[in-house]
Design a protein around this motif. Structure first.
Motif, PDB file in Angstrom:
ATOM      1  N   UNK A 147      51.325  48.474  32.321  1.00 36.85           N
ATOM      2  CA  UNK A 147      51.011  47.757  33.550  1.00 36.85           C
ATOM      3  C   UNK A 147      49.493  47.709  33.642  1.00 36.85           C
ATOM      4  N   UNK A 148      48.945  46.580  34.035  1.00 39.83           N
ATOM      5  CA  UNK A 148      47.508  46.495  34.262  1.00 39.83           C
ATOM      6  C   UNK A 148      47.287  46.679  35.756  1.00 39.83           C
ATOM      7  N   UNK A 149      46.408  47.601  36.115  1.00 40.21           N
ATOM      8  CA  UNK A 149      46.192  47.873  37.531  1.00 40.21           C
ATOM      9  C   UNK A 149      44.709  47.841  37.859  1.00 40.21           C
ATOM     10  N   UNK A 150      44.370  47.185  38.965  1.00 41.12           N
ATOM     11  CA  UNK A 150      43.014  47.227  39.501  1.00 41.12           C
ATOM     12  C   UNK A 150      43.048  48.030  40.791  1.00 41.12           C
ATOM     13  N   UNK A 151      42.109  48.951  40.934  1.00 43.08           N
ATOM     14  CA  UNK A 151      42.017  49.784  42.130  1.00 43.08           C
ATOM     15  C   UNK A 151      40.662  49.482  42.761  1.00 43.08           C
ATOM     16  N   UNK A 152      40.679  48.954  43.981  1.00 40.11           N
ATOM     17  CA  UNK A 152      39.453  48.462  44.607  1.00 40.11           C
ATOM     18  C   UNK A 152      39.302  49.087  45.990  1.00 40.11           C
ATOM     19  N   UNK A 153      38.129  49.637  46.258  1.00 43.38           N
ATOM     20  CA  UNK A 153      37.841  50.154  47.588  1.00 43.38           C
ATOM     21  C   UNK A 153      37.203  49.026  48.397  1.00 43.38           C
ATOM     22  N   UNK A 154      37.663  48.836  49.629  1.00 39.70           N
ATOM     23  CA  UNK A 154      37.174  47.710  50.434  1.00 39.70           C
ATOM     24  C   UNK A 154      37.000  48.132  51.886  1.00 39.70           C
ATOM     25  N   UNK A 155      36.240  47.326  52.636  1.00 42.46           N
ATOM     26  CA  UNK A 155      36.111  47.585  54.068  1.00 42.46           C
ATOM     27  C   UNK A 155      37.425  47.277  54.768  1.00 42.46           C
ATOM     28  N   UNK A 156      38.132  46.270  54.250  1.00 38.76           N
ATOM     29  CA  UNK A 156      39.410  45.912  54.848  1.00 38.76           C
ATOM     30  C   UNK A 156      40.243  45.172  53.817  1.00 38.76           C
ATOM     31  N   UNK A 157      41.538  45.425  53.807  1.00 40.60           N
ATOM     32  CA  UNK A 157      42.425  44.744  52.859  1.00 40.60           C
ATOM     33  C   UNK A 157      43.775  44.501  53.518  1.00 40.60           C
ATOM     34  N   UNK A 158      44.372  43.374  53.190  1.00 42.68           N
ATOM     35  CA  UNK A 158      45.741  43.124  53.629  1.00 42.68           C
ATOM     36  C   UNK A 158      46.444  42.259  52.607  1.00 42.68           C
ATOM     37  N   UNK A 159      47.772  42.299  52.663  1.00 43.41           N
ATOM     38  CA  UNK A 159      48.587  41.510  51.740  1.00 43.41           C
ATOM     39  C   UNK A 159      49.302  40.445  52.554  1.00 43.41           C
ATOM     40  N   UNK A 160      49.232  39.196  52.075  1.00 43.47           N
ATOM     41  CA  UNK A 160      49.976  38.104  52.700  1.00 43.47           C
ATOM     42  C   UNK A 160      50.346  37.107  51.619  1.00 43.47           C
ATOM     43  N   UNK A 161      51.565  36.607  51.680  1.00 41.42           N
ATOM     44  CA  UNK A 161      52.058  35.586  50.742  1.00 41.42           C
ATOM     45  C   UNK A 161      51.834  35.987  49.287  1.00 41.42           C
ATOM     46  N   UNK A 162      52.040  37.298  49.010  1.00 45.71           N
ATOM     47  CA  UNK A 162      51.930  37.770  47.639  1.00 45.71           C
ATOM     48  C   UNK A 162      50.515  37.854  47.122  1.00 45.71           C
ATOM     49  N   UNK A 163      49.531  37.711  48.030  1.00 44.74           N
ATOM     50  CA  UNK A 163      48.133  37.779  47.607  1.00 44.74           C
ATOM     51  C   UNK A 163      47.425  38.899  48.352  1.00 44.74           C
ATOM     52  N   UNK A 164      46.306  39.332  47.756  1.00 49.52           N
ATOM     53  CA  UNK A 164      45.498  40.380  48.337  1.00 49.52           C
ATOM     54  C   UNK A 164      44.307  39.738  49.032  1.00 49.52           C
ATOM     55  N   UNK A 165      44.086  40.052  50.298  1.00 47.32           N
ATOM     56  CA  UNK A 165      42.930  39.549  51.029  1.00 47.32           C
ATOM     57  C   UNK A 165      41.983  40.717  51.268  1.00 47.32           C
TER      58      UNK A 165
END
Length: 151
Positions: free
Chosen positions: A12-30
């Motif tokens: 599996x390829x995985x990206x781990x990202x630290x962000x100020x804010x994150x949410x998931x909608x419609x199968x995408x990462x915002x």
């Protein structure tokens, strides 16, 4: 029948990202403020975003994941007696119109109100999927020292 191949590594390829804010909608990462490398000494809410690329032929498998917070020495960070970790399960659904053989994206967003971090220290979030981890499945960050107060 054919012998089952051991599922290691989980390819599996995985990206781990630290962000100020994150949410998931419609199968995408915002993401807002993704790729955070230095946090202010004053605790504030942050998010951990995971983007997993699951091979086409593993779409129906249910996989367990854990994200653990480690200090510079690779030791789990504790709150009281408990290590700081989040965990869950994912299953990469395969939409009917999905191109055959194309990897499936699984976006995950985890939001924290504030973490028990010490100024001037370095930390790492490490992702473990079904008991395996890869060197790329982590992200490190530092916590700034508090500003000097004028004498």
């Amino acid at each position: 029948g054919a012998a089952m191949a051991p599922l290691s590594p989980p390819n599996i390829i995985a990206s781990v990202i630290l962000a100020e804010s994150a949410q998931v909608a419609e199968g995408k990462l915002f993401l807002l403020g993704g790729g955070l490398a230095i946090l202010p000494s004053q605790p504030k809410p942050i998010s951990l975003a995971l983007l997993l690329q699951v091979p086409w032929d593993r779409a129906e498998e249910r996989l367990d994941w854990v994200c653990e917070l480690l200090d510079e020495d690779g030791v789990p960070v504790l709150v009281g007696e408990r290590p700081v970790m989040v965990n869950g399960q994912f299953q990469a659904g395969r939409p009917p119109s999905w191109p055959e053989g194309a990897p499936l994206s699984v976006p995950i967003a985890i939001n924290f109100s504030a973490l028990p971090l010490q100024a001037g220290r370095r930390y790492t979030w490490r992702l473990v999927i079904d008991g395996s981890t890869e060197p790329e499945w982590q992200t490190s960050f530092s916590v700034a020292n508090p500003p000097e107060r004028p004498a």
